[in-house]
Design a protein around this motif. Structure first.
Motif: not given
Length: 250
Positions: A126-134, A78-80
């Protein structure tokens, strides 16, 4: 000017795969496994220390959670959940990079995740969201024209296109799946010739004999290819002899 990158730190416990020491004497960017497809805390710490010592830029090589399959098996995450796992991997590597006096400078997906984000917009976002989250506007390394690079740019990140000197290409400019014959190029002369083609002409011959345009800022030589360190050294020597500048993109 072109960057040379390789997948490093792909060991676990007593098991080793990549010749990290030799490759870090050749490449300008190191895609370091973050524990999900390979790598463990000791391996990550050692590779970050060596990279910092050699002036090699460190990238987080994020993956699906798939140690048994080396991150090369298709998975539906899942994306999240995927965004959280990408951020987790970047954060883990950042600890060791900063302890070595340097930083995580970019992100590159590995294996099945890399190939999935070529065409899957949701997984790419989702990968990009993870990069931003980091935290931090880290550049994202990916295949030219991929959904991943598009998602990165939409999110205000730098998308960095790369080419693979030791992988076969389809006529569409995508990588031939590893399960198919001759998907990996192991002949050193052929790898060198392809590297020069990417750097000087921005193109490569596909498996059907057609010529494919590939505009790349970074060139990858896989660390788990047989004789990878020797081949990478030959690639760098050939590029420099041809007057191509070698330097990290990040």
């Amino acid at each position: 000017m072109i960057d040379l990158n390789a997948d490093l730190g792909e060991g676990f416990g007593r098991w080793t795969l990549t010749d990290d020491d030799a490759l870090l004497s050749v490449v300008t960017s190191a895609n370091v496994a973050c524990g999900f497809h390979a790598g463990d805390p000791s391996v990550m710490r050692r590779v970050c220390a060596l990279a910092a010592e050699r002036g090699v830029r460190i990238g987080a090589q994020v993956s699906y959670r798939d140690l048994a399959g080396f991150g090369r098996r298709a998975m539906d995450v899942p994306a999240g959940e995927l965004a959280a796992e990408v951020a987790y991997q970047i954060g883990a590597l950042r600890v060791f990079a900063e302890a070595a006096g340097t930083e995580v400078a970019y992100v590159k997906p590995h294996g099945a995740l890399y190939n999935r984000t070529v065409h899957d917009a949701e997984q790419a976002r989702a990968v990009v969201a993870g990069v931003r989250l980091a935290g931090g506007a880290l550049p994202v390394l990916g295949l030219p024209g991929s959904r991943l690079l598009g998602a990165a740019e939409d999110a205000g990140l730098t998308g960095v296109p790369e080419a693979f000197a030791d992988r076969a290409y389809t006529a569409r400019g995508t990588l031939v799946p590893r399960g198919e014959a001759d998907s990996v190029v192991t002949d050193a002369d052929a790898v060198v010739g392809r590297a020069l083609g990417f750097a000087e002409q921005g193109r490569v011959e596909a498996v059907d004999g057609t010529t494919v345009a590939v505009a790349a800022r970074s060139l990858c030589v896989h660390g788990d290819t047989p004789g990878a360190a020797r081949i990478a050294a030959r690639v760098r020597e050939a590029l420099e002899a041809a007057g191509v500048g070698i330097g990290a993109f990040a």
